[in-house]
Write an enzyme that holds these catalytic residues in place. Sequence first.
Site, PDB file in Angstrom:
ATOM      1  N   ARG A  46      43.843  39.702  43.147  1.00 43.39           N
ATOM      2  CA  ARG A  46      43.934  40.300  41.815  1.00 43.39           C
ATOM      3  C   ARG A  46      44.980  39.520  41.020  1.00 43.39           C
ATOM      4  O   ARG A  46      45.873  38.900  41.604  1.00 43.39           O
ATOM      5  CB  ARG A  46      44.391  41.756  41.902  1.00 43.39           C
ATOM      6  CG  ARG A  46      43.444  42.677  42.616  1.00 43.39           C
ATOM      7  CD  ARG A  46      44.050  44.091  42.714  1.00 43.39           C
ATOM      8  NE  ARG A  46      43.147  45.010  43.363  1.00 43.39           N
ATOM      9  CZ  ARG A  46      43.206  45.332  44.662  1.00 43.39           C
ATOM     10  NH1 ARG A  46      44.150  44.813  45.440  1.00 43.39           N
ATOM     11  NH2 ARG A  46      42.339  46.175  45.183  1.00 43.39           N
ATOM     12  N   LYS A  70      47.053  47.104  45.677  1.00 39.56           N
ATOM     13  CA  LYS A  70      47.070  48.402  45.014  1.00 39.56           C
ATOM     14  C   LYS A  70      47.487  49.485  45.992  1.00 39.56           C
ATOM     15  O   LYS A  70      47.088  49.465  47.150  1.00 39.56           O
ATOM     16  CB  LYS A  70      45.666  48.734  44.497  1.00 39.56           C
ATOM     17  CG  LYS A  70      45.384  48.286  43.101  1.00 39.56           C
ATOM     18  CD  LYS A  70      44.039  48.846  42.683  1.00 39.56           C
ATOM     19  CE  LYS A  70      43.686  48.436  41.277  1.00 39.56           C
ATOM     20  NZ  LYS A  70      42.332  48.862  40.935  1.00 39.56           N
ATOM     21  N   HIS A 138      39.506  38.332  36.890  1.00 39.35           N
ATOM     22  CA  HIS A 138      38.909  39.182  37.922  1.00 39.35           C
ATOM     23  C   HIS A 138      37.533  38.662  38.359  1.00 39.35           C
ATOM     24  O   HIS A 138      37.049  39.001  39.434  1.00 39.35           O
ATOM     25  CB  HIS A 138      38.829  40.633  37.426  1.00 39.35           C
ATOM     26  CG  HIS A 138      39.091  41.639  38.498  1.00 39.35           C
ATOM     27  ND1 HIS A 138      40.305  41.742  39.157  1.00 39.35           N
ATOM     28  CD2 HIS A 138      38.285  42.577  39.054  1.00 39.35           C
ATOM     29  CE1 HIS A 138      40.233  42.715  40.060  1.00 39.35           C
ATOM     30  NE2 HIS A 138      39.024  43.226  40.019  1.00 39.35           N
ATOM     31  N   ARG A 141      37.727  37.036  41.665  1.00 35.54           N
ATOM     32  CA  ARG A 141      37.709  38.012  42.778  1.00 35.54           C
ATOM     33  C   ARG A 141      36.279  38.487  43.034  1.00 35.54           C
ATOM     34  O   ARG A 141      35.841  38.572  44.181  1.00 35.54           O
ATOM     35  CB  ARG A 141      38.635  39.175  42.429  1.00 35.54           C
ATOM     36  CG  ARG A 141      38.773  40.230  43.510  1.00 35.54           C
ATOM     37  CD  ARG A 141      39.897  41.192  43.121  1.00 35.54           C
ATOM     38  NE  ARG A 141      39.822  42.469  43.786  1.00 35.54           N
ATOM     39  CZ  ARG A 141      40.350  42.708  44.986  1.00 35.54           C
ATOM     40  NH1 ARG A 141      40.964  41.745  45.647  1.00 35.54           N
ATOM     41  NH2 ARG A 141      40.268  43.910  45.530  1.00 35.54           N
ATOM     42  N   HIS A 164      39.934  47.143  49.805  1.00 27.23           N
ATOM     43  CA  HIS A 164      39.304  48.377  49.324  1.00 27.23           C
ATOM     44  C   HIS A 164      39.440  49.463  50.383  1.00 27.23           C
ATOM     45  O   HIS A 164      39.196  49.218  51.562  1.00 27.23           O
ATOM     46  CB  HIS A 164      37.815  48.161  49.055  1.00 27.23           C
ATOM     47  CG  HIS A 164      37.527  47.323  47.857  1.00 27.23           C
ATOM     48  ND1 HIS A 164      36.319  46.687  47.668  1.00 27.23           N
ATOM     49  CD2 HIS A 164      38.276  47.003  46.778  1.00 27.23           C
ATOM     50  CE1 HIS A 164      36.347  46.018  46.534  1.00 27.23           C
ATOM     51  NE2 HIS A 164      37.523  46.197  45.977  1.00 27.23           N
ATOM     52  N   TYR A 173      29.235  44.638  45.290  1.00 22.75           N
ATOM     53  CA  TYR A 173      29.078  43.188  45.390  1.00 22.75           C
ATOM     54  C   TYR A 173      27.828  42.787  46.167  1.00 22.75           C
ATOM     55  O   TYR A 173      27.578  41.611  46.356  1.00 22.75           O
ATOM     56  CB  TYR A 173      30.311  42.558  46.060  1.00 22.75           C
ATOM     57  CG  TYR A 173      31.566  42.784  45.259  1.00 22.75           C
ATOM     58  CD1 TYR A 173      31.773  42.099  44.064  1.00 22.75           C
ATOM     59  CD2 TYR A 173      32.523  43.689  45.677  1.00 22.75           C
ATOM     60  CE1 TYR A 173      32.914  42.322  43.317  1.00 22.75           C
ATOM     61  CE2 TYR A 173      33.668  43.906  44.933  1.00 22.75           C
ATOM     62  CZ  TYR A 173      33.857  43.220  43.754  1.00 22.75           C
ATOM     63  OH  TYR A 173      34.979  43.437  43.009  1.00 22.75           O
TER      64      TYR A 173
END
Length: 193
Positions: A46, A70, A138, A141, A164, A173
């Site tokens: 990110r 995150k 992004h 990514r 994630h 994806y």
Amino acid sequence: PKKSKQIPDFLFVEEIQEFLNSYNDEKDDEYRDRILFTIMYACGLRVSECVNLEWKQIDLNNRIVHIRGKGDKDRIVPFYQGFEKELLEYKSKFWTKYAIDDHVFVNLKGKPLTSRGIQYLMDKHAKKIGMHMKLHPHMLRHSFATHLLDNGADIRVVQELLGHSSLSTTQIYTHVTTAQLVKAYKKAHPFEK
């Protein structure tokens, strides 16, 4: 009704190569930008992770980056063979000339790049080389995840690499490119010779 998830924007491998190969490594800022955008794509980082990336997080010998993502979740992401040499060269040619702390990506005054600054650098370069699409960091990514899945990576591995917590987040994806559809059709359809 449940809102459907939008397929994320991504670049084809050729577009990423065109973007990265068009930098002039003789110019310090362009050299830094090429390394920055390469690591973003190579590791699926990110923008915020690049902004905060420090050298102590990069293990050049084992070719891995330790990321705090995150929600303060830690993950380990490998990078491809040969890129460790590029990072080492970048450190000696650019970083030691400008840096005032341990941040990997700094501006020409030695201060860490910002998320907005990285977006600006990407826009500027895309316009300069005539890429007629709206690029955002992004997308690198998204491209990382898409290309790994396209090339047979297990979705759970990609989930780990992206950091994630939910597999459903990674599943966006799994869209299929036209080339994959044609290839699968040609391989599987009984009338295709």
